[in-house]
Structure formats: structure tokens, C-alpha cells
Write a protein that holds these residues in place. Structure first.
Motif, PDB file in Angstrom:
ATOM      1  N   UNK A   1      32.918 -57.206 -15.543  1.00  0.00           N
ATOM      2  CA  UNK A   1      34.114 -56.733 -14.834  1.00  0.00           C
ATOM      3  C   UNK A   1      34.119 -57.156 -13.364  1.00  0.00           C
ATOM      4  N   UNK A   2      35.167 -57.881 -12.997  1.00  0.00           N
ATOM      5  CA  UNK A   2      35.293 -58.355 -11.611  1.00  0.00           C
ATOM      6  C   UNK A   2      36.771 -58.571 -11.337  1.00  0.00           C
ATOM      7  N   UNK A   3      37.133 -58.720 -10.065  1.00  0.00           N
ATOM      8  CA  UNK A   3      38.529 -59.054  -9.760  1.00  0.00           C
ATOM      9  C   UNK A   3      38.807 -60.439 -10.334  1.00  0.00           C
ATOM     10  N   UNK A   4      39.981 -60.598 -10.950  1.00  0.00           N
ATOM     11  CA  UNK A   4      40.299 -61.879 -11.595  1.00  0.00           C
ATOM     12  C   UNK A   4      40.232 -63.031 -10.602  1.00  0.00           C
TER      13      UNK A   4
ATOM     14  N   UNK B   1      42.575 -66.091 -19.342  1.00  0.00           N
ATOM     15  CA  UNK B   1      43.745 -65.517 -20.016  1.00  0.00           C
ATOM     16  C   UNK B   1      43.376 -64.210 -20.714  1.00  0.00           C
ATOM     17  N   UNK B   2      42.223 -64.220 -21.397  1.00  0.00           N
ATOM     18  CA  UNK B   2      41.804 -62.999 -22.095  1.00  0.00           C
ATOM     19  C   UNK B   2      41.521 -61.889 -21.079  1.00  0.00           C
ATOM     20  N   UNK B   3      40.822 -62.262 -19.980  1.00  0.00           N
ATOM     21  CA  UNK B   3      40.487 -61.259 -18.957  1.00  0.00           C
ATOM     22  C   UNK B   3      41.762 -60.687 -18.339  1.00  0.00           C
ATOM     23  N   UNK B   4      42.742 -61.571 -18.121  1.00  0.00           N
ATOM     24  CA  UNK B   4      44.012 -61.135 -17.513  1.00  0.00           C
ATOM     25  C   UNK B   4      44.753 -60.180 -18.446  1.00  0.00           C
TER      26      UNK B   4
ATOM     27  N   UNK C   1      37.637 -73.620 -21.361  1.00  0.00           N
ATOM     28  CA  UNK C   1      36.849 -72.380 -21.339  1.00  0.00           C
ATOM     29  C   UNK C   1      37.305 -71.474 -20.201  1.00  0.00           C
ATOM     30  N   UNK C   2      37.555 -72.085 -19.024  1.00  0.00           N
ATOM     31  CA  UNK C   2      38.000 -71.280 -17.873  1.00  0.00           C
ATOM     32  C   UNK C   2      39.369 -70.670 -18.133  1.00  0.00           C
TER      33      UNK C   2
ATOM     34  N   UNK D   1      31.528 -64.521 -19.191  1.00  0.00           N
ATOM     35  CA  UNK D   1      31.607 -63.977 -17.823  1.00  0.00           C
ATOM     36  C   UNK D   1      32.990 -63.355 -17.586  1.00  0.00           C
ATOM     37  N   UNK D   2      34.035 -64.087 -17.988  1.00  0.00           N
ATOM     38  CA  UNK D   2      35.394 -63.568 -17.767  1.00  0.00           C
ATOM     39  C   UNK D   2      35.654 -62.289 -18.556  1.00  0.00           C
TER      40      UNK D   2
END
Ligand code: GTP
Length: 392
Positions: free
Chosen positions: A141-144, A189-192, A183-184, A136-137
Motif C-alpha cells: 500500500x502506497x500513494x499511486x 490499473x489494478x492498484x488504481x 507490467x507497470x 508491488x502495485x
């Protein structure tokens, strides 16, 4: 935050540009890519959920698996509804965010239903949940901040369910909690990192574009930008919506003498002060100031009638004539400028070309020079009436 303009001003935790206007510009530019990524992410998640549905049937048998199966099958329908909602290009930037959040909430809700029906397999669910939270992260695509709030909140509910339903021993509960927290954190971190890299790339492009279209001395646009169709675009827009458009050609007076007497550095300072004055007196993001030649500037004024352009030229002329530039060696310098103003109304049928407008503005500016400098000449394109600005 760094003052180096080549370093992207990104808020580290949010992974977004700190300035809302820059962030909006970035999202607008990336809208099509974001929508495409959302489509791919939702498709992949839907496929996974269909496969997970098969595991429900294997674990419970078809009769008992109906409710969890339905909750799994709901996901592809939710994904389709989200994509339908986000499909309009004009609304896609905000709408894709809403769609991503709605899908993430439904993803979590579907898991909760499955957990209630298959509490004995909670550790397997936790592993699948951990993988999906990262997916999901990374893929939706979504705001962090929104994605983080939803997945963290949903993970807490997951742990609460495991606890209240006594589905796991206390020892295993701590491992399960760590798995979900990990997991979160990893997913986020990867999404950021991805969000930051994406924006840094965009920023670098903006910096390079700016360097190629702006004059380094005055910050005004350069001839290359003008020649790339700037005025053609404004004329096409004015013609289409039947608007007014005006141009002002300005040229500093006696500039050669200033250079010869006080040096090029003094001339540069005067050029800079004139450009800054024009930029502050014109409308941000609407009017365009182009350094047309050495000490010659072109101002493009969309949706402006001749009267308004003449008034602006008069104001710039008067303020600049009264202004002095203080140099480092204590010298105080000033000069004047001459202006040619052209207005065009696009309600009529007469032909207007960028070259024609510029040539007329140039001609009027030279008329102002020949009439004694420090004055404004103005003319409506396609009309004989000629307006003459005040002589100071
Ligand atoms: N300092 C400086 N001078 C420049 C720059 N670009 C052009 N110039 C100078 O601007 C001067 C322009 O001279 P002219 O075209 O004779 O214009 P003028 O002396 O202002 O005369 P009028 O326009 O008739 O009032 C030349 O000496 C150029 O070398 C620049 O970026 N910096």
C-alpha cells in the motif's frame, strides 16, 4: 466532478479523494488496515526474494553468487526496518507510505545488482521484474503517484542497463521494454481500481452514516446521534482534561402560528434559515447543532465558558430577530427565538450528567419564553448566580 453527493469525489488519476481533508479522514480510518496490508505485502516479497536467492546460487555457484545473494538477502532486513519504522499507530498513515516507497526503491536496487552479476539472464530477470512490479502495485500500500514514479523510473534504469550492457539484442530489447511497460500499466490499473473501490465503499458508508444521524430538513444532527452518546462523550472529555462545556437550548417563538397562518412550507423555510444561521455562527467540527425537537435546537459548545456561550446565544438571538426569509410567493417572514444557556466547569468535583445539563438548559429556555420570548437565560451549573440576557 459530479454534484450528486452519493458519488465519491475521487481524482481519477491519483485514485485519491480530491479534497485533502476527506482523504486525510479516509487514511486515518484505514490506518490499521494499511499497516496490516503493508506487513503482509512485505512478508510475501521477502519470501520471494529468499527463493530468488536460491536461483542465484544455482546459476552462479555459491562463491560467485555472494554479492547478488547479499543484495537479495538485504530485502527481508529492509522490510523489517520499514515495518519497525511504520509500527507506531499515530504515525502509521504517513510512515507506511514512506516505508512502502523505501522498500520499493530497495527492491529495484537489489535487482540492479543481480542484473550486473547475471547479465546473460536478463530476459528471465525482466519477467521476474514484471511480476514483482505488479506485486508491488497490488500488495504494497502506497500513494499511486509515488509507486508509479518509483516503478516507472526503476523500469527505465532496467532498460538502460539492458541496453548499455548489450545484454539483449535490439529485437529482444523492444519486447523487454513492452513487458516492463505492460507490467507497470497493468499493476497501476489494478492498484488504481482498488484505491477507487476502497474509497467508494468508505464514501457510501459516510453517506449512509450521515443520513442516519442528520435531520434531512435542516442538516443538523438528530436526536439519534445525541442519544448515541454525543454529550456523554463531550462531558467525559471535559472531565478528563478539566475543561469547560456549555449548552444552548433554543426554540423558535410563535412557530405554531406561522404554520397555521402561512402553511408548513413557510415554517420549514424558517426552520432551515435558523439552523443555517446557527451552523454558520458556530465552530466547524468543534460545536454540534442538534435538532432536539420540532422547532427546538440544542447547541453543544466544548471548551466554552458560560460567558462565551451567553455571548453566542445573544448574537444568534439578535441576528435571527432581525432576519427575514423571502418565500417563493414574495412573502417575507421572520420570527424570534428564546434561549437557555448552561455552563459547566469540570475543574471541580460536582456531578454533571447529560440529562441534568439538558434539563437545566430546557428549563432556562422556558423561563425565557415565560418572561416574554426573544431573550436569553443563562446559568452556571452548580452555582446560584443567574445571568439574564438582554431583552430586545
Ligand atoms: N413547518 C414545520 N413545523 C413543525 C415541524 N416540527 C414541528 N413543527 C410545528 O411546530 C409547532 C410548535 O408549536 P408550539 O410547541 O406550540 O410552539 P410555538 O408556537 O413556537 O410557541 P412558543 O414555543 O411558546 O413560542 C407545532 O405546530 C408543530 O407542528 C417541522 O418540521 N416543520
Amino acid at each position: 466532478m459530479s454534484n450528486d453527493p452519493s458519488i465519491a469525489p475521487i481524482a481519477p488519476l491519483r485514485g485519491e479523494f480530491s479534497d485533502a481533508a476527506t482523504e486525510a479522514g479516509f487514511l486515518h480510518r484505514q490506518a490499521a488496515t494499511i499497516l496490516r496490508d503493508l506487513r503482509r505485502g512485505l512478508l510475501l516479497c521477502s519470501l520471494f526474494y529468499l527463493v530468488f536467492g536460491a536461483t542465484d546460487i544455482a546459476a552462479l555457484g555459491l562463491a560467485k553468487a555472494i554479492v547478488p545473494l547479499l543484495s537479495r538477502l538485504a530485502i527481508p532486513f529492509v522490510a523489517a526496518a520499514c515495518l519497525f519504522y511504520a509500527r507506531r499507530p499515530a504515525a502509521s498513515v504517513r510512515a507506511t507510505g514512506h516505508a512502502a516507497s523505501a522498500f520499493t526503491l530497495c527492491w529495484a536496487a537489489s535487482y540492479f545488482v543481480v542484473i550486473c552479476y547475471r547479465p546473460a539472464d536478463i530476459l528471465l530477470h525482466a519477467m521476474a521484474w514484471a511480476v514483482m512490479a505488479m506485486v508491488i502495485h497490488v500488495l504494497i500500500p502506497n500513494r499511486l503517484v509515488h509507486a508509479a514514479a518509483i516503478t516507472a523510473g526503476a523500469s527505465l534504469v532496467f532498460i538502460g542497463l539492458a541496453w548499455t550492457r548489450h545484454a539483449v539484442e535490439t529485437r529482444a530489447l523492444s519486447s523487454l521494454t513492452m513487458l516492463l511497460v505492460g507490467a507497470n500499466v497493468f499493476g497501476l490499473t489494478v492498484a488504481q481500481r482498488h484505491a477507487r473501490m476502497w474509497r467508494e465503499q468508505y464514501w457510501a458508508q459516510q453517506v449512509l452514516t450521515n443520513l442516519s444521524i442528520r435531520d434531512p430538513l435542516t442538516g443538523s444532527y438528530n436526536r439519534r446521534h445525541l442519544n448515541a452518546g454525543l454529550l456523554d462523550g463531550e462531558i467525559a472529555r471535559a472531565r478528563r482534561y478539566r475543561l469547560s462545556l456549555s449548552l444552548i437550548m433554543c426554540d423558535l417563538d410563535g412557530f405554531k402560528k406561522i404554520n397555521d397562518t402561512h402553511g408548513h412550507h413557510a415554517g420549514d423555510e424558517l426552520l432551515r434559515s435558523f439552523a443555517t444561521l446557527v451552523q454558520t455562527m458556530t465552530r466547524d467540527a468543534i460545536d454540534t447543532v442538534v435538532r432536539y425537537g420540532g422547532e427546538e435546537f440544542l447547541i453543544i459548545l466544548p471548551e466554552t465558558r458560560l460567558d462565551g456561550a451567553l455571548e453566542l446565544a445573544e448574537r444568534v438571538r439578535a441576528v435571527f430577530a432581525a432576519q427575514r426569509v423571502e418565500l417563493e410567493d414574495g412573502l417575507s417572514l421572520g420570527t424570534t427565538a428564546s434561549f437557555g444557556v448552561v455552563g459547566a466547569e469540570f475543574g471541580g468535583s460536582h456531578a454533571v450528567t447529560p440529562q441534568g445539563m439538558i434539563a437545566l438548559a430546557d428549563q432556562l429556555m422556558y423561563e425565557a419564553k415565560h418572561a416574554g420570548r426573544n431573550q436569553v437565560r443563562a446559568k452556571q451549573l452548580g452555582q446560584r448566580v443567574e445571568k439574564v440576557g438582554r431583552v430586545a
